[in-house]
Design an enzyme around this catalytic site. Structure first.
Site, PDB file in Angstrom:
ATOM      1  N   HIS A 187     -13.587 -22.373  -5.576  1.00  0.00           N
ATOM      2  CA  HIS A 187     -14.231 -23.629  -5.728  1.00  0.00           C
ATOM      3  C   HIS A 187     -13.875 -24.380  -4.258  1.00  0.00           C
ATOM      4  CE1 HIS A 187     -13.659 -28.104  -6.498  1.00  0.00           C
ATOM      5  NE2 HIS A 187     -14.846 -27.828  -6.784  1.00  0.00           N
ATOM      6  N   SER A 188     -15.058 -24.926  -3.640  1.00  0.00           N
ATOM      7  CA  SER A 188     -14.926 -25.717  -2.426  1.00  0.00           C
ATOM      8  C   SER A 188     -14.426 -24.765  -1.167  1.00  0.00           C
ATOM      9  CB  SER A 188     -14.046 -26.845  -2.582  1.00  0.00           C
ATOM     10  OG  SER A 188     -14.345 -27.868  -1.534  1.00  0.00           O
TER      11      SER A 188
END
Length: 228
Positions: A77-78
């Site tokens: 994520h991210s």
């Protein structure tokens, strides 16, 4: 058939951020690992100026080897898009799929600031502080429900600058051939955080803010289960 999902949290967060997704994947019969990277959550005491991207890559590679994980669906994520890219370079034979969840997607030689130049502003702001090597959380990442906001705040910590300035080396053709999926959170994109066009892999869209594992865990899990 059981799949191993290894979910890697992004900057400022901890492995706790996946708490709502874990039972949904686990309930479908799959193994789920949600490690907390060095310097965050219950490892916050390890935070320091020497913690960088390489530290976090080592964290995930060590887990994969220690647990002898194979056929891994590796989700980043991210910021963790940087992490999973480098992990795949180290242990490509153990990764079945890379999933970039609203994530940074680097090419060889790039750092986080190259992939997302707006992060340079955060680094410049930190430079004027008493501890210029750390960047405090700057938003709530699309989380608006008051109870969720309170929960997210319990897990947020500072991000070491070195995580965003260390480049990745991506030269292994075996790693480059690993199937990949990009999940883009749409509808609430923050200003300045522009997403690059995808050049490899399939793209799915999820109507949610950036912290989709907090706000729409059922919808996210449903997408991930398509890969299991």
């Amino acid at each position: 058939m059981s799949t191993t999902y290894l979910l890697v949290h992004g900057a400022w967060h901890s492995g706790q951020s996946w708490a709502r997704v874990v039972p949904l994947l686990g309930g479908a019969g799959h193994r789920v690992c949600t490690p907390t990277l060095t310097g965050y959550g219950d490892k916050r005491h390890l935070l320091g100026p020497d913690v960088g991207l390489g530290t976090h890559v080592d964290d995930i590679v060590a887990l994969i080897l220690a647990e002898d994980l194979t056929g891994v669906v590796l989700v980043g994520h991210s910021y963790a898009g940087m992490v999973i890219s480098a992990v795949a370079e180290r242990v490509p034979d153990r990764i079945a799929e890379l999933v970039f969840l609203d994530a940074m997607v680097p090419v060889d030689g790039e750092s986080g600031t190259d992939v997302m130049p707006v992060t340079r502003t955060l680094i410049d702001q930190a430079a004027d502080s008493a501890e210029p090597w750390r960047i405090p959380p700057f938003s709530l990442f699309g989380v608006t429900d008051p109870a969720d906001v309170a929960w997210v705040r319990t897990m947020l910590g500072d991000q070491p600058v070195r995580c965003l300035t260390e480049p990745v080396r991506l030269v292994d053709p075996v790693a480059a051939a690993i199937p990949r999926t990009h999940i883009h959170c749409v509808g609430e994109e923050p200003e300045g955080f522009d997403r690059r066009p995808v050049t490899q892999g399939q793209v799915w869209e999820l109507t949610a803010g950036h912290d989709c594992m907090i706000t729409v865990p059922e919808e996210l899990a449903a997408l991930l289960l398509k890969l299991g």
